[in-house]
Design a protein around this motif. Structure first.
Motif, PDB file in Angstrom:
ATOM      1  N   ILE A   1      -9.871  -0.661   3.210  1.00 59.51           N
ATOM      2  CA  ILE A   1      -9.409  -0.943   1.850  1.00 59.51           C
ATOM      3  C   ILE A   1      -9.087  -2.434   1.776  1.00 59.51           C
ATOM      4  CG2 ILE A   1      -7.603  -0.588   0.130  1.00 59.51           C
ATOM      5  CD1 ILE A   1      -7.360   2.279   1.050  1.00 59.51           C
ATOM      6  N   GLY A   2      -9.690  -3.107   0.814  1.00 54.77           N
ATOM      7  CA  GLY A   2      -9.418  -4.515   0.579  1.00 54.77           C
ATOM      8  C   GLY A   2      -8.637  -4.680  -0.707  1.00 54.77           C
ATOM      9  N   VAL A   3      -7.539  -5.414  -0.640  1.00 58.84           N
ATOM     10  CA  VAL A   3      -6.652  -5.613  -1.785  1.00 58.84           C
ATOM     11  C   VAL A   3      -6.667  -7.081  -2.185  1.00 58.84           C
ATOM     12  CG1 VAL A   3      -4.220  -5.673  -2.468  1.00 58.84           C
ATOM     13  CG2 VAL A   3      -5.133  -3.677  -1.258  1.00 58.84           C
ATOM     14  N   ASP A   4      -6.827  -7.331  -3.473  1.00 58.69           N
ATOM     15  CA  ASP A   4      -6.753  -8.697  -3.987  1.00 58.69           C
ATOM     16  C   ASP A   4      -6.388  -8.640  -5.462  1.00 58.69           C
ATOM     17  OD1 ASP A   4      -8.004 -11.519  -2.653  1.00 58.69           O
ATOM     18  OD2 ASP A   4      -7.674 -11.551  -4.815  1.00 58.69           O
ATOM     19  N   LEU A   5      -5.715  -9.694  -5.939  1.00 58.75           N
ATOM     20  CA  LEU A   5      -5.293  -9.725  -7.340  1.00 58.75           C
ATOM     21  C   LEU A   5      -6.374 -10.289  -8.256  1.00 58.75           C
ATOM     22  CD1 LEU A   5      -2.955  -9.177  -9.289  1.00 58.75           C
ATOM     23  CD2 LEU A   5      -2.062 -11.458  -8.768  1.00 58.75           C
ATOM     24  N   SER A   6      -7.343 -11.004  -7.705  1.00 61.08           N
ATOM     25  CA  SER A   6      -8.331 -11.701  -8.517  1.00 61.08           C
ATOM     26  C   SER A   6      -9.535 -10.826  -8.850  1.00 61.08           C
ATOM     27  CB  SER A   6      -8.814 -12.954  -7.780  1.00 61.08           C
ATOM     28  OG  SER A   6      -9.968 -13.486  -8.392  1.00 61.08           O
ATOM     29  N   GLU A   7      -9.815 -10.691 -10.143  1.00 58.59           N
ATOM     30  CA  GLU A   7     -11.004  -9.958 -10.573  1.00 58.59           C
ATOM     31  C   GLU A   7     -12.279 -10.652 -10.105  1.00 58.59           C
ATOM     32  OE1 GLU A   7     -11.417  -8.501 -14.582  1.00 58.59           O
ATOM     33  OE2 GLU A   7      -9.252  -8.600 -14.902  1.00 58.59           O
TER      34      GLU A   7
ATOM     35  N   ILE B   1     -16.039   1.143   2.302  1.00 56.88           N
ATOM     36  CA  ILE B   1     -15.189   0.018   1.906  1.00 56.88           C
ATOM     37  C   ILE B   1     -14.777   0.203   0.453  1.00 56.88           C
ATOM     38  CG2 ILE B   1     -15.024  -2.467   1.561  1.00 56.88           C
ATOM     39  CD1 ILE B   1     -17.063  -2.852   3.753  1.00 56.88           C
ATOM     40  N   GLU B   2     -13.491   0.159   0.207  1.00 61.38           N
ATOM     41  CA  GLU B   2     -12.945   0.290  -1.143  1.00 61.38           C
ATOM     42  C   GLU B   2     -12.161  -0.966  -1.479  1.00 61.38           C
ATOM     43  OE1 GLU B   2      -9.597   2.868  -3.630  1.00 61.38           O
ATOM     44  OE2 GLU B   2     -10.250   3.548  -1.641  1.00 61.38           O
ATOM     45  N   TYR B   3     -12.402  -1.517  -2.664  1.00 58.77           N
ATOM     46  CA  TYR B   3     -11.666  -2.694  -3.120  1.00 58.77           C
ATOM     47  C   TYR B   3     -10.724  -2.290  -4.257  1.00 58.77           C
ATOM     48  CZ  TYR B   3     -15.118  -5.386  -0.488  1.00 58.77           C
ATOM     49  OH  TYR B   3     -15.909  -5.893   0.509  1.00 58.77           O
ATOM     50  N   ARG B   4      -9.493  -2.777  -4.181  1.00 63.20           N
ATOM     51  CA  ARG B   4      -8.503  -2.467  -5.208  1.00 63.20           C
ATOM     52  C   ARG B   4      -7.890  -3.757  -5.736  1.00 63.20           C
ATOM     53  NH1 ARG B   4      -4.952   2.597  -2.732  1.00 63.20           N
ATOM     54  NH2 ARG B   4      -6.742   3.895  -2.077  1.00 63.20           N
ATOM     55  N   ARG B   5      -7.770  -3.835  -7.054  1.00 67.14           N
ATOM     56  CA  ARG B   5      -7.114  -4.996  -7.661  1.00 67.14           C
ATOM     57  C   ARG B   5      -5.616  -4.741  -7.667  1.00 67.14           C
ATOM     58  NH1 ARG B   5      -6.633  -7.556 -13.567  1.00 67.14           N
ATOM     59  NH2 ARG B   5      -6.120  -9.672 -12.896  1.00 67.14           N
ATOM     60  N   LEU B   6      -4.916  -5.508  -6.842  1.00 69.32           N
ATOM     61  CA  LEU B   6      -3.504  -5.272  -6.638  1.00 69.32           C
ATOM     62  C   LEU B   6      -2.876  -6.500  -5.991  1.00 69.32           C
ATOM     63  CD1 LEU B   6      -1.354  -2.892  -6.710  1.00 69.32           C
ATOM     64  CD2 LEU B   6      -2.013  -2.453  -4.333  1.00 69.32           C
ATOM     65  N   ALA B   7      -1.683  -6.858  -6.429  1.00 71.71           N
ATOM     66  CA  ALA B   7      -0.951  -7.936  -5.769  1.00 71.71           C
ATOM     67  C   ALA B   7      -0.453  -7.449  -4.416  1.00 71.71           C
ATOM     68  CB  ALA B   7       0.230  -8.379  -6.634  1.00 71.71           C
ATOM     69  N   ILE B   8      -0.462  -8.338  -3.443  1.00 75.09           N
ATOM     70  CA  ILE B   8       0.024  -7.970  -2.117  1.00 75.09           C
ATOM     71  C   ILE B   8       1.458  -7.452  -2.200  1.00 75.09           C
ATOM     72  CG2 ILE B   8       0.656  -8.890   0.148  1.00 75.09           C
ATOM     73  CD1 ILE B   8      -1.700 -10.815  -0.081  1.00 75.09           C
ATOM     74  N   GLU B   9       2.270  -8.066  -3.051  1.00 68.38           N
ATOM     75  CA  GLU B   9       3.666  -7.662  -3.181  1.00 68.38           C
ATOM     76  C   GLU B   9       3.820  -6.235  -3.691  1.00 68.38           C
ATOM     77  OE1 GLU B   9       3.514 -12.017  -4.698  1.00 68.38           O
ATOM     78  OE2 GLU B   9       2.133 -10.319  -4.413  1.00 68.38           O
ATOM     79  N   ASP B  10       2.779  -5.707  -4.351  1.00 67.03           N
ATOM     80  CA  ASP B  10       2.875  -4.396  -5.005  1.00 67.03           C
ATOM     81  C   ASP B  10       2.249  -3.261  -4.207  1.00 67.03           C
ATOM     82  OD1 ASP B  10       4.162  -5.597  -7.131  1.00 67.03           O
ATOM     83  OD2 ASP B  10       2.337  -5.826  -8.326  1.00 67.03           O
ATOM     84  N   ILE B  11       1.829  -3.516  -2.973  1.00 66.16           N
ATOM     85  CA  ILE B  11       1.217  -2.425  -2.202  1.00 66.16           C
ATOM     86  C   ILE B  11       2.232  -1.303  -2.007  1.00 66.16           C
ATOM     87  CG2 ILE B  11      -0.436  -3.929  -1.031  1.00 66.16           C
ATOM     88  CD1 ILE B  11       1.376  -3.736   1.472  1.00 66.16           C
ATOM     89  N   ASP B  12       1.745  -0.076  -2.044  1.00 64.17           N
ATOM     90  CA  ASP B  12       2.617   1.092  -1.910  1.00 64.17           C
ATOM     91  C   ASP B  12       1.803   2.226  -1.287  1.00 64.17           C
ATOM     92  OD1 ASP B  12       4.792   2.780  -2.101  1.00 64.17           O
ATOM     93  OD2 ASP B  12       4.409   3.318  -4.182  1.00 64.17           O
ATOM     94  N   PHE B  13       1.423   2.045  -0.049  1.00 62.98           N
ATOM     95  CA  PHE B  13       0.598   3.029   0.624  1.00 62.98           C
ATOM     96  C   PHE B  13       1.464   4.053   1.345  1.00 62.98           C
ATOM     97  CE2 PHE B  13      -2.183  -0.694   0.275  1.00 62.98           C
ATOM     98  CZ  PHE B  13      -3.317  -0.110  -0.299  1.00 62.98           C
ATOM     99  N   ALA B  14       0.853   5.168   1.676  1.00 65.20           N
ATOM    100  CA  ALA B  14       1.572   6.244   2.353  1.00 65.20           C
ATOM    101  C   ALA B  14       1.944   5.839   3.775  1.00 65.20           C
ATOM    102  CB  ALA B  14       0.707   7.504   2.378  1.00 65.20           C
ATOM    103  N   ALA B  15       2.928   6.509   4.312  1.00 63.16           N
ATOM    104  CA  ALA B  15       3.340   6.255   5.688  1.00 63.16           C
ATOM    105  C   ALA B  15       2.186   6.543   6.644  1.00 63.16           C
ATOM    106  CB  ALA B  15       4.543   7.124   6.041  1.00 63.16           C
ATOM    107  N   GLU B  16       1.975   5.652   7.585  1.00 63.35           N
ATOM    108  CA  GLU B  16       0.975   5.798   8.640  1.00 63.35           C
ATOM    109  C   GLU B  16      -0.435   6.009   8.084  1.00 63.35           C
ATOM    110  OE1 GLU B  16       2.261   8.709  11.478  1.00 63.35           O
ATOM    111  OE2 GLU B  16       3.961   7.486  12.097  1.00 63.35           O
ATOM    112  N   GLU B  17      -0.755   5.333   6.979  1.00 67.61           N
ATOM    113  CA  GLU B  17      -2.073   5.461   6.366  1.00 67.61           C
ATOM    114  C   GLU B  17      -3.125   4.613   7.077  1.00 67.61           C
ATOM    115  OE1 GLU B  17      -4.128   5.132   1.898  1.00 67.61           O
ATOM    116  OE2 GLU B  17      -1.928   5.177   2.121  1.00 67.61           O
ATOM    117  N   PHE B  18      -2.688   3.581   7.819  1.00 68.39           N
ATOM    118  CA  PHE B  18      -3.637   2.652   8.440  1.00 68.39           C
ATOM    119  C   PHE B  18      -3.332   2.467   9.922  1.00 68.39           C
ATOM    120  CE2 PHE B  18      -3.224   1.444   3.961  1.00 68.39           C
ATOM    121  CZ  PHE B  18      -4.555   1.529   3.558  1.00 68.39           C
ATOM    122  N   ASP B  19      -4.393   2.100  10.639  1.00 66.73           N
ATOM    123  CA  ASP B  19      -4.269   1.759  12.052  1.00 66.73           C
ATOM    124  C   ASP B  19      -4.165   0.254  12.264  1.00 66.73           C
ATOM    125  OD1 ASP B  19      -4.847   4.536  13.179  1.00 66.73           O
ATOM    126  OD2 ASP B  19      -6.673   4.177  11.995  1.00 66.73           O
ATOM    127  N   VAL B  20      -4.783  -0.502  11.359  1.00 68.92           N
ATOM    128  CA  VAL B  20      -4.806  -1.962  11.455  1.00 68.92           C
ATOM    129  C   VAL B  20      -4.590  -2.559  10.071  1.00 68.92           C
ATOM    130  CG1 VAL B  20      -6.149  -4.005  12.096  1.00 68.92           C
ATOM    131  CG2 VAL B  20      -6.429  -1.880  13.398  1.00 68.92           C
TER     132      VAL B  20
END
Length: 244
Positions: free
Chosen positions: A69-75, A90-109
């Motif tokens: 999952i790639g996160v970035d604020l810029s369209e 690969i999934e891209y999401r438009r989101l500010a880094i400050e606003d991430i809200d993922f589930a617990a233990e959703e990622f390995d890296v």
């Protein structure tokens, strides 16, 4: 403060002409060091904070990551990333880094390349990254080096003939906002000391496993001779940490 200069047409056009925008990871002087700090990515779930064009997202999949999952604020950045990506994992999401809200233990890296010096609340991001990583998961980040961000001017001290004499450092201990000039645009960056970066990670529950203050390789300098002065002072700080 959530910045998005990259959606400004003129700024994005100038950024698109930078060597690393054209040449990708191989044109990024710090990439060999950053790559060496990444863990084995095979079958890993990866999050890229501030993914930009998606270079690191695609690299992770080339290394057989299970999903990214790639996160970035810029369209505009995300549109370029999507255009250059043909991979359903690969999934891209438009989101500010400050606003991430993922589930617990959703990622390995979790990876973040040259984005977190634009974020005011580094401690908040570290806590959120800790939350969404599995136990033993890895957080690898790169930021502009505090030697580079201490003075807002971010420029050399020049001699009478225009020669670069030295890189000035002042107000190093005075952390906080810097109004810098980047690609003819006023950009807000946040200066932190090396100790603050390290202690914030430690206080968030991470164990720091590696630091790097890389300089361009000889191969990179041969291809991009304009980087020759990057060997005179650190421009990037790279940190690898694991979740306890």
């Amino acid at each position: 403060m959530k910045q998005n200069q990259y959606d400004d047409h003129d700024f994005f056009d100038k950024y698109s002409q930078m060597p690393r925008s054209i040449g990708g990871l191989q044109a990024a002087g710090e990439w060999p060091a950053l790559r060496a700090m990444l863990p084995e990515l095979r079958d890993k779930r990866v999050l890229d904070l501030g993914c930009g064009y998606g270079w690191h997202c695609r690299y992770a999949r080339e290394q057989s990551a299970r999903s990214v999952i790639g996160v970035d604020l810029s369209e505009k950045m995300l549109a370029r990333a999507i255009d250059n990506t043909n991979d359903s994992a690969i999934e891209y999401r438009r989101l500010a880094i400050e606003d991430i809200d993922f589930a617990a233990e959703e990622f390995d890296v979790v990876l973040s390349s040259l984005a977190l010096h634009y974020v005011e609340s580094f401690d908040s991001v570290c806590r959120k990254v800790y939350h969404c990583l599995v136990s033993g998961g890895t957080f690898v980040l790169s930021v502009e080096h505090p030697v580079f961000t201490a003075l807002a001017a971010q420029d050399w001290f020049y001699g009478p003939g225009g020669e670069r004499l030295h890189w000035p450092i002042d107000h190093y201990q005075n952390e906080g906002l810097r109004q810098a000039r980047f690609l003819d645009t006023d950009v807000v960056k946040y200066h932190r000391t090396i100790a603050t970066y390290m202690n914030t990670l430690i206080d968030s529950g991470f164990t720091i496993t590696r630091l790097s203050e890389p300089q361009p390789t000889q191969e990179t300098l041969a291809k991009y001779p304009e980087m020759r002065d990057e060997t005179r002072r650190p421009i990037f700080l790279l940190i690898a940490a694991v979740k306890n």
